[in-house]
Design an enzyme around this catalytic site. Structure first.
Site, PDB file in Angstrom:
ATOM      1  N   ASP A  94       0.865  -1.169   0.000  1.00 52.09           N
ATOM      2  CA  ASP A  94       0.000   0.000   0.000  1.00 52.09           C
ATOM      3  C   ASP A  94       0.912   1.232   0.000  1.00 52.09           C
ATOM      4  OD1 ASP A  94      -2.224   1.795   0.845  1.00 52.09           O
ATOM      5  OD2 ASP A  94      -1.152   1.756   2.758  1.00 52.09           O
TER       6      ASP A  94
ATOM      7  N   ASP B 164      -1.725  -0.674   6.040  1.00 50.08           N
ATOM      8  CA  ASP B 164      -2.010  -0.056   7.332  1.00 50.08           C
ATOM      9  C   ASP B 164      -3.488   0.319   7.513  1.00 50.08           C
ATOM     10  OD1 ASP B 164      -1.929   2.040   5.377  1.00 50.08           O
ATOM     11  OD2 ASP B 164      -1.908   3.467   7.029  1.00 50.08           O
TER      12      ASP B 164
ATOM     13  N   ASP C 184      -7.205  -1.724   3.607  1.00 52.35           N
ATOM     14  CA  ASP C 184      -6.232  -2.769   3.270  1.00 52.35           C
ATOM     15  C   ASP C 184      -6.603  -4.117   3.880  1.00 52.35           C
ATOM     16  OD1 ASP C 184      -4.476  -1.039   1.857  1.00 52.35           O
ATOM     17  OD2 ASP C 184      -3.686  -0.296   3.760  1.00 52.35           O
TER      18      ASP C 184
HETATM   19  P1  ADP Z   1      -5.731   5.934  -0.268  1.00 51.87           P
HETATM   20  O1  ADP Z   1      -5.517   4.455  -0.495  1.00 51.87           O
HETATM   21  O2  ADP Z   1      -4.694   6.744  -0.964  1.00 51.87           O
HETATM   22  O3  ADP Z   1      -5.931   6.317   1.162  1.00 51.87           O
HETATM   23  P2  ADP Z   1      -8.621   6.348  -0.818  1.00 51.87           P
HETATM   24  O4  ADP Z   1      -9.208   5.202  -1.545  1.00 51.87           O
HETATM   25  O5  ADP Z   1      -8.997   6.555   0.590  1.00 51.87           O
HETATM   26  O6  ADP Z   1      -7.044   6.304  -1.067  1.00 51.87           O
HETATM   27  O7  ADP Z   1      -8.948   7.699  -1.637  1.00 51.87           O
HETATM   28  C1  ADP Z   1      -8.576   7.794  -2.983  1.00 51.87           C
HETATM   29  C2  ADP Z   1      -8.559   9.220  -3.417  1.00 51.87           C
HETATM   30  O8  ADP Z   1      -9.854   9.806  -3.276  1.00 51.87           O
HETATM   31  C3  ADP Z   1      -7.635  10.122  -2.625  1.00 51.87           C
HETATM   32  O9  ADP Z   1      -6.307  10.071  -3.077  1.00 51.87           O
HETATM   33  C4  ADP Z   1      -8.298  11.487  -2.862  1.00 51.87           C
HETATM   34  O10 ADP Z   1      -7.905  12.003  -4.103  1.00 51.87           O
HETATM   35  C5  ADP Z   1      -9.756  11.160  -2.908  1.00 51.87           C
HETATM   36  N1  ADP Z   1     -10.430  11.349  -1.608  1.00 51.87           N
HETATM   37  C6  ADP Z   1     -11.044  10.407  -0.844  1.00 51.87           C
HETATM   38  N2  ADP Z   1     -11.597  10.938   0.262  1.00 51.87           N
HETATM   39  C7  ADP Z   1     -11.307  12.257   0.238  1.00 51.87           C
HETATM   40  C8  ADP Z   1     -11.588  13.369   1.101  1.00 51.87           C
HETATM   41  N3  ADP Z   1     -12.296  13.265   2.225  1.00 51.87           N
HETATM   42  N4  ADP Z   1     -11.131  14.581   0.728  1.00 51.87           N
HETATM   43  C9  ADP Z   1     -10.424  14.731  -0.403  1.00 51.87           C
HETATM   44  N5  ADP Z   1     -10.124  13.742  -1.243  1.00 51.87           N
HETATM   45  C10 ADP Z   1     -10.566  12.519  -0.951  1.00 51.87           C
HETATM   46 MG    MG Z   2      -2.624   3.156   3.680  1.00 56.60          MG
END
Ligand code: ADP
Ligand code: MG
Length: 291
Positions: free
Chosen positions: A38, A236, A240
């Site tokens: 990740d 983490d 995941d």
């Molecule tokens: P990661 O595995 O990087 O934590 P997520 O699946 O949680 O990714 O989120 C993917 C993408 O969606 C983020 O990189 C961001 O661009 C967008 N995103 C998700 N939630 C938010 C939020 N609350 N505010 C801004 N962007 C968000």
């Molecule tokens: Mg992570």
């Protein structure tokens, strides 16, 4: 494996804060040929900070006040970083209604009577937002390895907010050590491809699976397994956990979420990526002693 070999391996690991929860994990780790990592919180520190705010049509303070109002309702680490940044700028606290989380994409709400969306480009496209004025800046910022989030107000792109998350000091050496052991390393992330590729390049990782929805990480691991790979997943986050369970071994970062730690077979108490190759090496030692 003989009970003695298991005890020796478990003891060696424990000394380094590498906790094997069961004998099977110790044995399986010797056969791993692919490590899926990740990005956020595993290869990086998971402490994103706002680095740039590019606005269009509204003032920076107005955009930050509107965006922070939405992000206060979200539990995403990116949201916390945006709120911290806005609060440091002392922008007014606005009233929020109708909050809605879009997993893997972002969030939205009504703020002070305006329709505010914050999230990735896919969210903007899905919601029919006109992003023409800002998409070039978004792409530029993403290409630097920052996570570029877009903000829309009343249907129009109003800002790009870039966030940087420092890579862990030992992430590149960990990748190098895995490669030296003949193990393939894959980055798996919900972040966008441009950002992910830039960070992968810095770390020497050549395979990147990006834009993966939280519910789809486990499928990506299963796909590698169907292709004949023996996969260790390192992660983490809450998102995941299913992938940690699907992998041949799940390895959790000790600083990670409870659900990741509970699901994993191995826990890295020091949250150090270098402990991934070490965990696999301990497994190999155990296997050798079995024969
Ligand atoms: P990661 O595995 O990087 O934590 P997520 O699946 O949680 O990714 O989120 C993917 C993408 O969606 C983020 O990189 C961001 O661009 C967008 N995103 C998700 N939630 C938010 C939020 N609350 N505010 C801004 N962007 C968000
Ligand atoms: Mg992570």
């Amino acid at each position: 494996a003989t009970p003695t070999a298991i005890m020796v391996g478990t003891g060696l690991g424990a000394k380094r804060g590498v906790l094997f929860k069961n004998a099977t994990a110790l044995e399986t780790s010797a056969r791993i040929d692919t490590v899926v990592m990740d990005k956020t919180g595993t290869l990086t520190k998971g402490e994103p900070e706002v680095t740039d705010v590019v606005v269009h049509g509204l003032s920076e303070d107005d955009v930050l006040a509107l965006t922070a109002a939405v992000e206060r309702e979200s539990e995403h680490p990116l949201a916390a970083a945006v709120v911290r940044y806005a609060e440091a700028r002392q922008v007014p606290r606005l009233e929020v209604a109708g909050f809605r989380n879009v997993p893997g994409h972002g969030a939205g709400a009504q703020v002070a009577g305006r329709r505010v969306l914050v999230g990735n480009r896919k969210l903007m496209v899905d919601e029919g937002i006109d992003i023409a004025a800002l998409v070039a800046r978004r792409d530029e910022l993403a290409a630097t390895g920052r996570t570029a989030v877009m903000v829309a107000v009343d249907g129009t792109a109003a800002a790009v907010i870039a966030l940087a998350d420092a890579v862990r000091d030992t992430a590149a050496p960990a990748v190098a050590a895995l490669h030296e052991a003949g193990i393939e390393v894959v980055m798996l992330t919900g972040d966008n491809e441009a950002t992910a590729k830039r960070i992968a390049g810095q770390l020497g990782i050549d395979t990147v699976i990006a834009d993966v929805l939280p519910g789809d990480k486990a499928d990506k691991v299963a796909e590698l397994q169907r292709a004949g790979k023996k996969v260790a997943m390192v992660g983490d986050g809450v998102n995941d956990a299913p992938a940690l369970a699907t992998a041949d071994i799940g390895i959790a970062i000790g600083a990670g979420t409870d659900v990741a730690i509970e699901t994993a077979d191995v826990v890295l108490m020091r949250s150090d990526p270098l402990d991934v190759p070490i965990a696999l090496r301990i497994g190999k030692g155990t296997l050798r002693k079995m024969r």
